[in-house]
Design a protein around this motif. Structure first.
Motif, mmCIF file in Angstrom:
data_model
loop_
_atom_site.group_PDB
_atom_site.id
_atom_site.type_symbol
_atom_site.label_atom_id
_atom_site.label_comp_id
_atom_site.label_asym_id
_atom_site.label_seq_id
_atom_site.Cartn_x
_atom_site.Cartn_y
_atom_site.Cartn_z
ATOM 1 N N TRP A 1 0.829 -1.208 0.000
ATOM 2 C CA TRP A 1 0.000 0.000 0.000
ATOM 3 C C TRP A 1 0.869 1.267 0.000
ATOM 4 O O TRP A 1 0.472 2.318 0.509
ATOM 5 C CB TRP A 1 -0.941 0.028 1.207
ATOM 6 N N ALA B 1 2.468 -11.377 3.399
ATOM 7 C CA ALA B 1 1.620 -12.457 2.884
ATOM 8 C C ALA B 1 2.252 -13.820 3.164
ATOM 9 O O ALA B 1 1.555 -14.787 3.494
ATOM 10 C CB ALA B 1 1.390 -12.265 1.388
ATOM 11 N N TRP C 1 -0.318 -19.149 -2.291
ATOM 12 C CA TRP C 1 0.420 -17.888 -2.247
ATOM 13 C C TRP C 1 1.641 -17.952 -3.166
ATOM 14 O O TRP C 1 1.914 -17.008 -3.922
ATOM 15 C CB TRP C 1 0.872 -17.593 -0.816
ATOM 16 N N GLU D 1 0.014 -6.264 -2.987
ATOM 17 C CA GLU D 1 -1.306 -6.187 -2.376
ATOM 18 C C GLU D 1 -2.133 -7.422 -2.711
ATOM 19 O O GLU D 1 -2.813 -7.982 -1.838
ATOM 20 C CB GLU D 1 -2.052 -4.930 -2.852
ATOM 21 N N LEU D 2 -2.068 -7.875 -3.976
ATOM 22 C CA LEU D 2 -2.851 -9.051 -4.378
ATOM 23 C C LEU D 2 -2.374 -10.302 -3.647
ATOM 24 O O LEU D 2 -3.182 -11.156 -3.257
ATOM 25 C CB LEU D 2 -2.749 -9.241 -5.896
ATOM 26 N N LEU E 1 -1.228 -10.424 -0.639
ATOM 27 C CA LEU E 1 -1.799 -10.364 0.702
ATOM 28 C C LEU E 1 -3.264 -10.790 0.685
ATOM 29 O O LEU E 1 -3.692 -11.593 1.530
ATOM 30 C CB LEU E 1 -1.677 -8.943 1.247
ATOM 31 N N TYR E 2 -4.030 -10.287 -0.273
ATOM 32 C CA TYR E 2 -5.448 -10.635 -0.342
ATOM 33 C C TYR E 2 -5.618 -12.128 -0.611
ATOM 34 O O TYR E 2 -6.530 -12.769 -0.060
ATOM 35 C CB TYR E 2 -6.142 -9.824 -1.431
ATOM 36 N N ILE E 3 -4.756 -12.680 -1.446
ATOM 37 C CA ILE E 3 -4.829 -14.113 -1.744
ATOM 38 C C ILE E 3 -4.499 -14.942 -0.498
ATOM 39 O O ILE E 3 -5.175 -15.934 -0.194
ATOM 40 C CB ILE E 3 -3.883 -14.466 -2.909
ATOM 41 N N VAL F 1 -4.751 -14.046 2.705
ATOM 42 C CA VAL F 1 -5.830 -13.910 3.696
ATOM 43 C C VAL F 1 -7.078 -14.656 3.234
ATOM 44 O O VAL F 1 -7.716 -15.392 4.010
ATOM 45 C CB VAL F 1 -6.147 -12.426 3.944
ATOM 46 N N GLY F 2 -7.442 -14.478 1.969
ATOM 47 C CA GLY F 2 -8.643 -15.129 1.441
ATOM 48 C C GLY F 2 -8.557 -16.641 1.468
ATOM 49 O O GLY F 2 -9.505 -17.330 1.872
#
Length: 408
Positions: A133, A258, A322, A333-334, A336-338, A340-341
């Motif tokens: 970010w 991540a 990951w 960022e992607l 991290l989202y992957i 967490v998701g």
């Protein structure tokens, strides 16, 4: 560097293998055991001082690793003294918790003090997002509270996941190997030694914990708090601004945050769910219950080893997803989202799916439960032979002790 790590890891394994039966006999003789109870799964008292065994192996490995570094002139990173002191403190606190039971607030207070001491004595802190970010390094006024929250969360999540034979030790062993591989590639010799010594110290204990009969020992709160502290330290090293990263782990390629979330996904996300469910019921988040992910697998009669393997597969699946995202060039960022998701999907999804199946009597879950019920008490011949073989050294050591006593 590879020679240092290998020799240190071998020293840890051998030292645990040597001291295990001595500690086992002392624990039984002094009644340092975990007695059966309403929330306990064992039917007999089991020694719960396995943490002392694992700690001994780690220390022996660190000593040999440092000696080999000195002999071959391998450059060392920062001193391990702060980490060693923090491990000792956690071992004592966990042992006291096993013996007399400490209130949650006191354990957390001690953990905060230990983490603060570790931060300022080592000079390391979670003080960078590595460009996530658009944020790189930030002030320690924010970094120190963030590190304390993360550290307390990791220590308690590792402690609370320890509910069945082999689960916490196998998870910590896998996490140590994954972190150790990172430290090896980034040239951090001492932390690589520490990580692989932790893994090889856990391995002999894990074998007895899963396959042993009379030789079985629990790691106890002392062991889980030591391992939780080590997982915290590894995460701090991964996310500290003054730790160099190799080109293999270039921040333009991977997101270290991540990576840490993927590696620790099971204990972290399981505890987040458990705490949330307890608070929603109006209970203290530290009030024990049967809502952890391993409990729901126990409700369908799965054996401890099957549950452990399933949970390890969940963790490795998240790490693999990951890793594939990094190969495909996902942004920081992607990634991290992957991470967490996928953690939420696999860790929470498994719990809620099995819980839903039990509640609504899904045929698949009922058949799986019946299958587990039929086979849970069946042990193959190799299992019985291994268990019997693990019990032999204790009997021989008893005979030797009795012979020496009679000679006196």
């Amino acid at each position: 560097m590879y020679l240092v790590v290998v020799l240190a890891a071998i020293a840890s394994f051998c030292s645990v293998r040597w001291i295990y039966y001595y500690i086992l006999i002392v624990a039984k003789d002094k009644n340092l055991v975990d007695n059966p109870g309403s929330r306990k799964l064992q039917k007999l008292p089991i020694p719960n001082v396995g943490g002392i065994v694992v700690f001994f192996g780690i220390v022996c490995g660190l000593l040999i690793g440092s000696a080999v570094c000195g002999i071959f002139g391998v450059e060392k990173s920062a001193s391990m003294l702060p980490v060693f002191a923090a491990m000792v403190m956690m071992l004592y606190v966990g042992a006291l918790d096993d013996a007399i039971g400490l209130p949650p607030w006191l354990r957390i207070l001690i953990e905060v003090i230990v983490i603060l001491s570790l931060i300022f004595s080592s000079g390391n802190c979670i003080d960078t997002f590595h460009g996530l970010w658009g944020i790189d390094s930030f002030s320690w006024w924010f970094a120190v509270p963030l590190t304390i929250i993360a550290g307390v969360g990791i220590i308690n999540s590792v402690n609370m996941i320890d509910g069945i034979n082999g689960l916490s030790s196998s998870l910590c062993m896998a996490v140590s190997i994954l972190y150790g591989s990172y430290f090896m590639r980034s040239g951090d010799v001492q932390n690589a030694v520490l990580a692989f010594c932790a893994a090889t110290s856990l391995f002999p204990f894990l074998i007895h914990n899963v396959f042993g009969s009379h030789s079985r020992m629990f790691i106890g709160d002392g062991g889980t708090m030591v391992m939780g502290l080590l997982m915290t330290w590894f995460t701090i090293r991964l996310l500290s601004d003054d730790v160099p990263m190799s080109s293999y782990y270039d921040v333009d390629v991977i997101n270290p945050i991540a990576y840490a979330i993927a590696v620790l996904c099971v204990p972290i996300f399981d505890v987040i769910r458990v705490f949330t469910m307890r608070i929603m019921r109006g209970c203290s988040p530290f009030k024990p219950d049967r809502t952890h992910i391993h409990h729901v697998f126990l409700d369908i009669n799965a054996s401890h080893i099957i549950i452990t393997i399933n949970i390890l597969v969940i963790m490795l699946t998240v790490v693999l997803i990951w890793f594939i995202s990094t190969i495909l060039g996902a942004s920081s960022e992607l990634q991290l989202y992957i991470a967490v998701g996928s953690s939420m999907f696999f860790v929470w999804g498994n719990y809620f799916f099995v819980s839903y199946g039990i509640k609504h009597h899904l045929k698949f879950i009922e058949r799986l439960s019946e299958f587990n019920n039929q086979h849970i008490r069946i042990r193959p011949l190799w299992w019985k032979r291994l268990s019997a073989r693990l019990d032999v050294p204790e009997a021989r050591l008893h005979e030797r002790i009795e012979r020496r006593e009679s000679e006196k």
